[in-house]
Design an enzyme around this catalytic site. Sequence first.
Site, PDB file in Angstrom:
ATOM      1  N   LYS A  62      -3.442 -25.515 -21.952  1.00 45.26           N
ATOM      2  CA  LYS A  62      -4.875 -25.235 -21.744  1.00 45.26           C
ATOM      3  C   LYS A  62      -5.688 -26.495 -21.439  1.00 45.26           C
ATOM      4  CE  LYS A  62      -5.175 -20.851 -24.244  1.00 45.26           C
ATOM      5  NZ  LYS A  62      -5.846 -20.069 -25.283  1.00 45.26           N
ATOM      6  N   ASP A 108     -11.598 -17.160 -23.593  1.00 41.38           N
ATOM      7  CA  ASP A 108     -11.317 -16.923 -25.018  1.00 41.38           C
ATOM      8  C   ASP A 108     -12.622 -16.772 -25.806  1.00 41.38           C
ATOM      9  OD1 ASP A 108      -8.523 -16.956 -24.951  1.00 41.38           O
ATOM     10  OD2 ASP A 108      -8.427 -19.137 -25.119  1.00 41.38           O
TER      11      ASP A 108
HETATM   12  P1  NDP Z   1      -2.671 -24.409 -32.869  1.00 41.95           P
HETATM   13  O1  NDP Z   1      -1.255 -24.804 -32.956  1.00 41.95           O
HETATM   14  O2  NDP Z   1      -3.587 -25.149 -31.949  1.00 41.95           O
HETATM   15  O3  NDP Z   1      -3.342 -24.477 -34.345  1.00 41.95           O
HETATM   16  C1  NDP Z   1      -2.652 -23.959 -35.459  1.00 41.95           C
HETATM   17  C2  NDP Z   1      -3.563 -24.009 -36.683  1.00 41.95           C
HETATM   18  O4  NDP Z   1      -2.843 -23.394 -37.783  1.00 41.95           O
HETATM   19  C3  NDP Z   1      -3.933 -25.423 -37.161  1.00 41.95           C
HETATM   20  O5  NDP Z   1      -5.245 -25.408 -37.655  1.00 41.95           O
HETATM   21  C4  NDP Z   1      -2.907 -25.669 -38.279  1.00 41.95           C
HETATM   22  O6  NDP Z   1      -3.357 -26.599 -39.240  1.00 41.95           O
HETATM   23  C5  NDP Z   1      -2.830 -24.282 -38.884  1.00 41.95           C
HETATM   24  N1  NDP Z   1      -1.599 -24.050 -39.656  1.00 41.95           N
HETATM   25  C6  NDP Z   1      -0.344 -23.876 -39.172  1.00 41.95           C
HETATM   26  N2  NDP Z   1       0.529 -23.651 -40.179  1.00 41.95           N
HETATM   27  C7  NDP Z   1      -0.201 -23.664 -41.326  1.00 41.95           C
HETATM   28  C8  NDP Z   1       0.119 -23.479 -42.701  1.00 41.95           C
HETATM   29  N3  NDP Z   1       1.376 -23.225 -43.104  1.00 41.95           N
HETATM   30  N4  NDP Z   1      -0.873 -23.536 -43.605  1.00 41.95           N
HETATM   31  C9  NDP Z   1      -2.147 -23.776 -43.215  1.00 41.95           C
HETATM   32  N5  NDP Z   1      -2.519 -23.965 -41.934  1.00 41.95           N
HETATM   33  C10 NDP Z   1      -1.558 -23.906 -40.990  1.00 41.95           C
HETATM   34  O7  NDP Z   1      -2.644 -22.835 -32.500  1.00 41.95           O
HETATM   35  P2  NDP Z   1      -3.766 -21.946 -31.750  1.00 41.95           P
HETATM   36  O8  NDP Z   1      -5.081 -22.212 -32.365  1.00 41.95           O
HETATM   37  O9  NDP Z   1      -3.651 -22.100 -30.287  1.00 41.95           O
HETATM   38  O10 NDP Z   1      -3.262 -20.465 -32.099  1.00 41.95           O
HETATM   39  C11 NDP Z   1      -3.314 -19.985 -33.413  1.00 41.95           C
HETATM   40  C12 NDP Z   1      -3.034 -18.486 -33.453  1.00 41.95           C
HETATM   41  O11 NDP Z   1      -4.007 -17.776 -32.709  1.00 41.95           O
HETATM   42  C13 NDP Z   1      -1.676 -18.093 -32.868  1.00 41.95           C
HETATM   43  O12 NDP Z   1      -1.115 -17.132 -33.739  1.00 41.95           O
HETATM   44  C14 NDP Z   1      -2.023 -17.471 -31.537  1.00 41.95           C
HETATM   45  O13 NDP Z   1      -1.108 -16.474 -31.146  1.00 41.95           O
HETATM   46  C15 NDP Z   1      -3.374 -16.849 -31.844  1.00 41.95           C
HETATM   47  N6  NDP Z   1      -4.216 -16.677 -30.638  1.00 41.95           N
HETATM   48  C16 NDP Z   1      -4.666 -15.417 -30.315  1.00 41.95           C
HETATM   49  C17 NDP Z   1      -5.459 -15.220 -29.206  1.00 41.95           C
HETATM   50  C18 NDP Z   1      -5.928 -13.851 -28.850  1.00 41.95           C
HETATM   51  O14 NDP Z   1      -6.442 -13.642 -27.737  1.00 41.95           O
HETATM   52  N7  NDP Z   1      -5.835 -12.876 -29.740  1.00 41.95           N
HETATM   53  C19 NDP Z   1      -5.874 -16.344 -28.319  1.00 41.95           C
HETATM   54  C20 NDP Z   1      -5.350 -17.630 -28.763  1.00 41.95           C
HETATM   55  C21 NDP Z   1      -4.568 -17.776 -29.884  1.00 41.95           C
HETATM   56  P3  NDP Z   1      -3.128 -28.202 -39.037  1.00 41.95           P
HETATM   57  O15 NDP Z   1      -4.204 -28.647 -38.100  1.00 41.95           O
HETATM   58  O16 NDP Z   1      -3.286 -28.753 -40.394  1.00 41.95           O
HETATM   59  O17 NDP Z   1      -1.754 -28.371 -38.464  1.00 41.95           O
END
Ligand code: NDP
Length: 270
Positions: A66, A103
């Site tokens: 992205k 989004d």
């Molecule tokens: P990113 O990888 O950019 O971010 C992941 C986030 O999850 C970070 O804030 C990370 O924290 C946190 N995280 C991961 N594992 C843990 C854990 N075990 N405990 C606490 N926090 C955790 O992902 P995206 O933001 O791009 O996507 C996230 C979700 O959103 C996905 O499931 C994706 O499929 C969904 N999504 C859905 C969309 C829709 O249209 N419905 C559109 C876009 C995304 P840290 O920063 O500390 O690593």
Amino acid sequence: MTKLLGVIGDPIAHSMSPLIHNGWLRDMGFNATYEAMHVPEGAFESALQTLSKRDILGVNVTLPHKHAALAASSEASVEAATIGAANTLSYLGQQKWRADNTDAPGFLAALGAADPDTDRVVIMGAGGSARALVFALAQSGFPITVLNRTISKAEALCSELGNDKTVYGAMSQYKDHIESATIVINTTSMGYDGNIIDLPVGADRLFFDISYGKTAAPQIAHAAARGWRTRDGLTMLVAQAACSFEIWFGEKPDQAAAQRRCEIALRAVS
Ligand code: NDP
């Protein structure tokens, strides 16, 4: 000549975007086809060059491209430029692309009725998707609290995209912050590892998990059992797809029909 559309990402095999868009193309009689395109990190620009030699109309872009999509574009909407990421590219000809981010409007459409004067929103996670949500909610004037495991990321996100009512905190303190919230949104990817957030009693407040299907199902079931009104990310997925479709074709597609097709497909794999 059949026009080409598609979604670029890695992984991409699980994407529901071809099902959504090909359904609309068929229903509305457009001579175009929408494909899933597997492109690994680092290969995005060369993929765009290859596509520009075909009869391409536009592409959706998902993880991990992205940011690259925005960088590769010669023009961008204010939303895409401010969020720092694009999920929709339109081909302008002569190897030039325009970047949009659907989004943010897709999320607001899926959120539905909410009031910045009375609702207080907690967003869990500060990754790529949270950027679009914070942008959309802050622009609409909502008070937002962003909680993240890595607190520095929440701080950076709030200072870049928040409004004067945006605060951040540590994910470990979520129970304190949820107390005064009316809407809680999970944008973390922890559902992929089978983890869920242990929620307090919901008392009919809204819990919105932007993941969907098997990834979100245990978290949604837990929230419902605790008395939250629940919503998963399928409506947002369809709404952002509809915004992309309208950018490419200038016509609004039938979101309810796409939602039904997705629900059937998700039931078949669960
Ligand atoms: P990113 O990888 O950019 O971010 C992941 C986030 O999850 C970070 O804030 C990370 O924290 C946190 N995280 C991961 N594992 C843990 C854990 N075990 N405990 C606490 N926090 C955790 O992902 P995206 O933001 O791009 O996507 C996230 C979700 O959103 C996905 O499931 C994706 O499929 C969904 N999504 C859905 C969309 C829709 O249209 N419905 C559109 C876009 C995304 P840290 O920063 O500390 O690593």
